[in-house]
Scaffold this motif. Sequence first.
Motif, PDB file in Angstrom:
ATOM      1  N   SER A  34       1.049  -1.323   0.117  1.00 27.70           N
ATOM      2  CA  SER A  34      -0.162   0.017  -0.067  1.00 27.70           C
ATOM      3  C   SER A  34       0.944   1.093   0.023  1.00 27.70           C
ATOM      4  CB  SER A  34      -0.689  -0.092   1.385  1.00 27.70           C
ATOM      5  OG  SER A  34      -1.837  -1.073   1.306  1.00 27.70           O
ATOM      6  N   TRP A  35       0.185   2.203  -0.412  1.00 29.45           N
ATOM      7  CA  TRP A  35       0.911   3.682  -0.210  1.00 29.45           C
ATOM      8  C   TRP A  35      -0.330   4.566   0.742  1.00 29.45           C
ATOM      9  CZ3 TRP A  35       5.274   5.247  -1.894  1.00 29.45           C
ATOM     10  CH2 TRP A  35       5.925   4.640  -2.972  1.00 29.45           C
ATOM     11  N   VAL A  36       0.344   5.148   1.722  1.00 28.18           N
ATOM     12  CA  VAL A  36      -0.180   6.057   2.730  1.00 28.18           C
ATOM     13  C   VAL A  36       0.415   7.233   2.474  1.00 28.18           C
ATOM     14  CG1 VAL A  36      -0.458   6.229   5.177  1.00 28.18           C
ATOM     15  CG2 VAL A  36      -0.482   4.070   4.174  1.00 28.18           C
ATOM     16  N   ARG A  37      -0.475   8.355   2.905  1.00 31.27           N
ATOM     17  CA  ARG A  37       0.359   9.719   3.105  1.00 31.27           C
ATOM     18  C   ARG A  37      -0.213  10.477   4.184  1.00 31.27           C
ATOM     19  NH1 ARG A  37      -3.048  12.538  -2.005  1.00 31.27           N
ATOM     20  NH2 ARG A  37      -4.945  12.855  -1.131  1.00 31.27           N
ATOM     21  N   GLN A  38       0.826  11.537   4.492  1.00 30.01           N
ATOM     22  CA  GLN A  38       0.531  12.176   5.668  1.00 30.01           C
ATOM     23  C   GLN A  38       1.024  13.618   5.505  1.00 30.01           C
ATOM     24  OE1 GLN A  38       2.195  10.508   9.176  1.00 30.01           O
ATOM     25  NE2 GLN A  38       0.973  11.784  10.531  1.00 30.01           N
ATOM     26  N   ALA A  91       2.339  15.922   0.535  1.00 28.79           N
ATOM     27  CA  ALA A  91       2.242  15.086   1.692  1.00 28.79           C
ATOM     28  C   ALA A  91       3.508  14.369   1.737  1.00 28.79           C
ATOM     29  CB  ALA A  91       0.828  14.127   1.697  1.00 28.79           C
ATOM     30  N   LEU A  92       3.807  13.649   2.660  1.00 26.85           N
ATOM     31  CA  LEU A  92       4.819  12.620   2.674  1.00 26.85           C
ATOM     32  C   LEU A  92       4.415  11.498   2.315  1.00 26.85           C
ATOM     33  CD1 LEU A  92       7.792  11.967   3.350  1.00 26.85           C
ATOM     34  CD2 LEU A  92       6.673  11.110   5.707  1.00 26.85           C
ATOM     35  N   TYR A  93       4.754  10.724   1.250  1.00 27.47           N
ATOM     36  CA  TYR A  93       4.037   9.713   0.873  1.00 27.47           C
ATOM     37  C   TYR A  93       5.122   8.546   1.318  1.00 27.47           C
ATOM     38  CZ  TYR A  93       0.851  11.988  -2.078  1.00 27.47           C
ATOM     39  OH  TYR A  93      -0.215  12.793  -2.503  1.00 27.47           O
ATOM     40  N   ILE A  94       4.332   7.403   1.845  1.00 26.20           N
ATOM     41  CA  ILE A  94       4.841   6.429   2.599  1.00 26.20           C
ATOM     42  C   ILE A  94       4.641   5.159   1.964  1.00 26.20           C
ATOM     43  CG2 ILE A  94       4.994   5.145   5.100  1.00 26.20           C
ATOM     44  CD1 ILE A  94       4.045   8.168   5.935  1.00 26.20           C
ATOM     45  N   CYS A  95       5.416   4.359   1.776  1.00 26.16           N
ATOM     46  CA  CYS A  95       5.445   2.899   1.289  1.00 26.16           C
ATOM     47  C   CYS A  95       4.837   1.912   2.549  1.00 26.16           C
ATOM     48  CB  CYS A  95       6.386   2.391   0.662  1.00 26.16           C
ATOM     49  SG  CYS A  95       6.632   0.731   0.133  1.00 26.16           S
ATOM     50  N   ALA A  96       3.825   1.037   2.635  1.00 24.27           N
ATOM     51  CA  ALA A  96       3.478   0.184   3.602  1.00 24.27           C
ATOM     52  C   ALA A  96       3.607  -1.100   3.162  1.00 24.27           C
ATOM     53  CB  ALA A  96       2.213   0.926   4.343  1.00 24.27           C
ATOM     54  N   GLY A 112       9.385   7.431   3.877  1.00 27.30           N
ATOM     55  CA  GLY A 112       8.561   8.487   3.012  1.00 27.30           C
ATOM     56  C   GLY A 112       9.387   9.176   2.123  1.00 27.30           C
ATOM     57  N   THR A 113       8.722   9.578   0.937  1.00 25.73           N
ATOM     58  CA  THR A 113       9.318  10.647   0.089  1.00 25.73           C
ATOM     59  C   THR A 113       8.371  11.819   0.107  1.00 25.73           C
ATOM     60  OG1 THR A 113      10.175  10.830  -2.204  1.00 25.73           O
ATOM     61  CG2 THR A 113       8.260   9.473  -1.719  1.00 25.73           C
ATOM     62  N   GLN A 114       8.721  13.108   0.100  1.00 22.78           N
ATOM     63  CA  GLN A 114       7.899  14.290   0.269  1.00 22.78           C
ATOM     64  C   GLN A 114       7.464  14.598  -1.372  1.00 22.78           C
ATOM     65  OE1 GLN A 114       6.688  15.894   2.954  1.00 22.78           O
ATOM     66  NE2 GLN A 114       5.843  17.263   1.520  1.00 22.78           N
ATOM     67  N   VAL A 115       6.241  15.043  -1.533  1.00 20.98           N
ATOM     68  CA  VAL A 115       5.529  15.387  -2.625  1.00 20.98           C
ATOM     69  C   VAL A 115       4.954  16.722  -2.259  1.00 20.98           C
ATOM     70  CG1 VAL A 115       3.676  15.073  -4.319  1.00 20.98           C
ATOM     71  CG2 VAL A 115       5.213  13.193  -3.591  1.00 20.98           C
ATOM     72  N   THR A 116       5.441  17.673  -2.842  1.00 23.28           N
ATOM     73  CA  THR A 116       4.891  19.056  -2.810  1.00 23.28           C
ATOM     74  C   THR A 116       4.486  19.804  -4.270  1.00 23.28           C
ATOM     75  OG1 THR A 116       6.531  19.638  -1.260  1.00 23.28           O
ATOM     76  CG2 THR A 116       5.528  21.567  -2.183  1.00 23.28           C
ATOM     77  N   VAL A 117       3.144  20.140  -4.205  1.00 20.22           N
ATOM     78  CA  VAL A 117       2.308  20.429  -5.363  1.00 20.22           C
ATOM     79  C   VAL A 117       2.135  21.928  -5.095  1.00 20.22           C
ATOM     80  CG1 VAL A 117       0.427  20.225  -6.990  1.00 20.22           C
ATOM     81  CG2 VAL A 117       1.429  18.248  -5.490  1.00 20.22           C
TER      82      VAL A 117
END
Length: 119
Positions: A34-38, A91-96, A112-117
Motif C-alpha cells: 500500500s501507499w499511505v500519505r501524511q 504530503a509525505l508519501y509512505i510505502c507500507a 517516506g518521500t515528500q511530494v509538494t504540489v
Amino acid sequence: VQLVESGGGMVQPGGSLRLSCAASGFAFSTYDMSWVRQAPEKGPEWVSTIKASGASTYYAESVKGRFTISRDNAENTLYLQMKSLKPEDTALYICARGDEIAAMGRDYWGQGTQVTVSS
C-alpha cells in the motif's frame, strides 16, 4: 523489513510524478502493498493498495482516476504513478507492507518521500 521510497519532489499543479519503493528483507511477492500519505498537521491517509499478484488495485476516492499503483515482483519494487496533481496532494508519501488495515496500523512503513504540489 526495509522499505525505501524515492521519486518525490516539487511539481506544479497538473503535473505528474512517479514514486518508487524498493523492498527487501521479506518475500515481497507474497504481500499486498500500500501507499499511505501524511500531510502536515494531519493524520495518515490511506491512498492505494495492490494485491500480492498485482491483479487487483484499490484507491481512495480522493485519488481515483489520477493515481495508479503497480508493482514489479521480480524487482521487489512498488510504484505510484501520480498525474493531475493538486495542491491538496502535498504530503509525505509512505510505502507500507500489507493491505489498507495493516498499512494504517503502521506495521511496516518506509521513511517516506515528500511530494509538494505548488505553483
